[in-house]
Write a protein that holds these residues in place. Sequence first.
Motif, short mmCIF file in Angstrom:
data_model
loop_
_atom_site.label_atom_id
_atom_site.label_comp_id
_atom_site.label_asym_id
_atom_site.label_seq_id
_atom_site.Cartn_x
_atom_site.Cartn_y
_atom_site.Cartn_z
N GLY A 113 0.80 -1.24 0.01
CA GLY A 113 -0.01 -0.09 0.03
C GLY A 113 0.69 1.07 0.02
O GLY A 113 0.17 2.36 0.05
N LEU A 114 2.10 1.19 -0.19
CA LEU A 114 3.01 2.34 -0.12
C LEU A 114 4.30 1.73 -0.83
O LEU A 114 4.83 0.65 -1.07
CB LEU A 114 3.47 2.84 1.33
CG LEU A 114 4.44 1.80 2.02
CD1 LEU A 114 5.15 2.79 2.93
CD2 LEU A 114 3.59 0.73 2.77
N GLN A 115 4.75 2.97 -1.51
CA GLN A 115 6.15 2.80 -2.26
C GLN A 115 7.22 4.04 -1.54
O GLN A 115 7.74 3.73 -0.69
CB GLN A 115 5.91 3.15 -3.64
CG GLN A 115 5.33 1.87 -4.50
CD GLN A 115 5.01 2.01 -5.98
OE1 GLN A 115 5.68 2.71 -6.45
NE2 GLN A 115 4.02 1.23 -6.32
N CYS A 116 6.92 5.12 -2.07
CA CYS A 116 7.89 6.19 -1.41
C CYS A 116 7.49 6.39 -0.01
O CYS A 116 8.39 6.96 0.86
CB CYS A 116 8.07 7.48 -2.20
SG CYS A 116 6.71 8.71 -1.98
N GLY A 117 6.23 6.28 0.29
CA GLY A 117 5.59 6.42 1.71
C GLY A 117 5.33 7.82 2.07
O GLY A 117 4.80 8.25 3.15
N PHE A 118 5.42 8.96 1.30
CA PHE A 118 5.01 10.28 1.59
C PHE A 118 3.72 10.20 1.85
O PHE A 118 3.04 11.23 2.74
CB PHE A 118 5.55 11.10 0.24
CG PHE A 118 5.38 12.59 0.60
CD1 PHE A 118 6.49 13.02 1.25
CD2 PHE A 118 4.32 13.63 0.32
CE1 PHE A 118 6.82 14.52 1.53
CE2 PHE A 118 4.10 14.57 0.78
CZ PHE A 118 5.72 15.17 1.41
N CYS A 119 2.78 9.82 0.84
CA CYS A 119 1.35 10.01 1.24
C CYS A 119 0.69 9.21 2.38
O CYS A 119 -0.27 9.39 2.69
CB CYS A 119 0.75 9.70 -0.15
SG CYS A 119 0.77 7.94 -0.55
N THR A 120 1.74 8.19 2.86
CA THR A 120 0.96 7.27 3.74
C THR A 120 0.58 7.66 4.95
O THR A 120 -0.60 7.06 5.48
CB THR A 120 2.27 6.03 3.90
OG1 THR A 120 2.90 5.82 2.53
CG2 THR A 120 1.56 4.87 4.31
N LEU A 135 -3.93 12.11 -1.93
CA LEU A 135 -3.24 11.75 -3.43
C LEU A 135 -1.96 10.87 -3.32
O LEU A 135 -1.38 11.13 -2.39
CB LEU A 135 -2.83 13.16 -4.12
CG LEU A 135 -4.14 14.06 -4.50
CD1 LEU A 135 -3.52 15.26 -5.27
CD2 LEU A 135 -4.98 13.35 -5.65
N CYS A 136 -1.87 9.99 -4.11
CA CYS A 136 -0.26 9.32 -3.93
C CYS A 136 -0.13 9.40 -5.63
O CYS A 136 -0.76 8.78 -6.41
CB CYS A 136 -1.05 7.69 -3.71
SG CYS A 136 0.33 6.74 -3.74
N ARG A 137 1.29 9.53 -5.86
CA ARG A 137 1.94 9.51 -6.96
C ARG A 137 2.58 8.42 -7.41
O ARG A 137 3.06 8.32 -8.33
CB ARG A 137 2.76 10.99 -7.12
CG ARG A 137 2.22 11.99 -6.80
CD ARG A 137 1.05 12.66 -7.80
NE ARG A 137 1.47 12.59 -9.15
CZ ARG A 137 1.92 13.59 -9.77
NH1 ARG A 137 2.05 14.56 -9.30
NH2 ARG A 137 2.21 13.48 -11.11
N CYS A 138 2.73 7.19 -6.64
CA CYS A 138 3.15 6.24 -6.86
C CYS A 138 2.48 4.76 -7.03
O CYS A 138 2.71 4.23 -8.08
CB CYS A 138 4.10 5.92 -5.68
SG CYS A 138 5.57 7.14 -5.11
N THR A 139 1.69 4.61 -6.16
CA THR A 139 1.01 3.18 -6.09
C THR A 139 -0.10 2.91 -7.32
O THR A 139 -0.40 1.74 -7.52
CB THR A 139 0.37 2.82 -4.81
OG1 THR A 139 -0.90 3.79 -4.53
CG2 THR A 139 1.61 3.04 -3.71
N GLY A 140 -0.63 3.90 -7.76
CA GLY A 140 -1.60 3.87 -8.49
C GLY A 140 -3.04 3.43 -7.85
O GLY A 140 -3.85 3.05 -8.40
#
Lengths: 172, 294
Positions: free
Chosen positions: A104-111, A141-146
Amino acid sequence: MPETSASGSRTIRVAVNGTEYEQSVEPRLLLVDFLRHDLGLTGTHVGCEHGVCGACTITFDDAPVRSCLMFAVQADGHRIGTIEGMAEGETLHPLQMAFWELGGLQCGFCTPGFLIAARDLLARNPDPTEQAVREGLTGNLCRCTGYQSIVAAVLEAARRLRQAPQGKAGEP
Amino acid sequence: MKPAPFAYCDPQTLEEALELLARHGEEAKILAGGQTLGPLLNMRLAMPAVLIDINGIAALEHRRADTKGLAIGALTRQSALEDDADVGALQPLLALTLPQIAHRAIRNRGTVGGSLAHADPAAEWPAIATLLGAELIVQSRARGTRIIPVQEFFITHLTTALAADEILCEVRLPPSAPGSGYAVLEFARRHGDFALAGAMARLTRDAAGRLRDPRLVLFGVGKRPERASCAEAMLAGARPEAGLFAAAAQTAAGETDPYDDLHASARYRRHLAGVLAGRALEQAFARTGEDGHA
Ligand SMILES: Cc1cc2nc3c(=O)[nH]c(=O)nc-3n(C[C@H](O)[C@H](O)[C@H](O)COP(=O)(O)OP(=O)(O)OC[C@H]3O[C@@H](n4cnc5c(N)ncnc54)[C@H](O)[C@@H]3O)c2cc1C
Ligand code: FES
Ligand code: FES
């Protein structure tokens, strides 16, 4: 009546994740900057600073709000919850576990913002449809996970919380 | 960016707030939910010398329902109304519309009064107030209380009849006629975003099946939300037959005066308005009950 000049400051008392803090702040200090810079709680992120991205979402008296759209002075006498207060010691919250396990996360900024918003969503609706999860999280908003894996993680966490022993499900 | 410095006051009573506003005049800005003002301050599009935070004024957070309708205090949070089942039962349009306003975290702070005072032509509250024929209760220290009918309140884009020393205290919505059907349809790129165009409808039919006091409001397609008065005139007294709603929607779209911006062209907005108006009328009609029987 209380009035603080532009160059002055005001002492606020605020409970963050159950800990009381007393601090002097200038009126224009954003609540998110107070949490990050003054208290060192950098789990709450700053993205857009105009309410659109949701990265700065915290709870204010238990309700999710944008901490970039509030001032620290407004938190005087209130209860704040941040991502740092979500796990119980070393035990991750079921939402955190599900995000971890299902990507559920990639870079984690939005998490942190997603987790706070999702916890509130599940507290109000413990058995949401996929559509309800998607609509409930449109404020983040999340720019990584779709988003696919975020939605999957929230649905999985909801399932686990419903099976959890009484008192756990839906608890903030 | 960060806001420019400002002096901060947090009056606990309306009288204190009015006094501060009278004293500081144009220098001051009222801070309600901050969901519109916050971004403006952060981007320094607004740089007031004084911020008057009204969040401590509990007296502005009231709700009152009686035979004259529903009175809602200006400081009432959008989410508080959304969660109040009584409000939704009294005024079905609110139950339909509130979940479409922004996102939950925004609705937890954003207030009814802030949305009305800001008067964004694409916002839902100005459209709700226009459709229902609301009254706005405003106060100033110098002139006391004024009651402004909605058709005199919204003047144009981001401009209302509120004077610089006035605070919006309450919005009054007349009661919903029994059996009325409502619909609100919006087109936005993402659920919760401001609509590129939106349509709200209320239809009521009498025992003979004729439409009584039909209302159709289009928003996001002009300088302020507007009742489509020519379309309403076509509908009033008519028995809904095939093609009536489509024809009224076409007329309504023709009554709009949309604008071009980076989100959509005026032509596209007018087209959307027509499509949404037609669907809103169909939906509202499907939800009507016989006069007096919801
Ligand atoms: C990401 C995002 C998405 C949004 N999407 C939508 C949407 O889809 N639809 C929608 O309708 N809105 C939307 N909004 C706006 C939101 O609903 C705002 O909360 C609302 O428009 C303003 O209410 P507020 O209480 O936050 O007002 P504030 O921001 O505090 O104030 C707005 C303005 O009104 C004035 N004001 C406030 N209260 C009073 C009063 N009682 N008397 C006189 N003047 C007053 C202020 O001085 C200011 O000029 C969105 C906001 C954000 C950040
Ligand atoms: S930083 Fe607050 S919403 Fe983007
Ligand atoms: S994980 Fe990178 S923005 Fe969401």
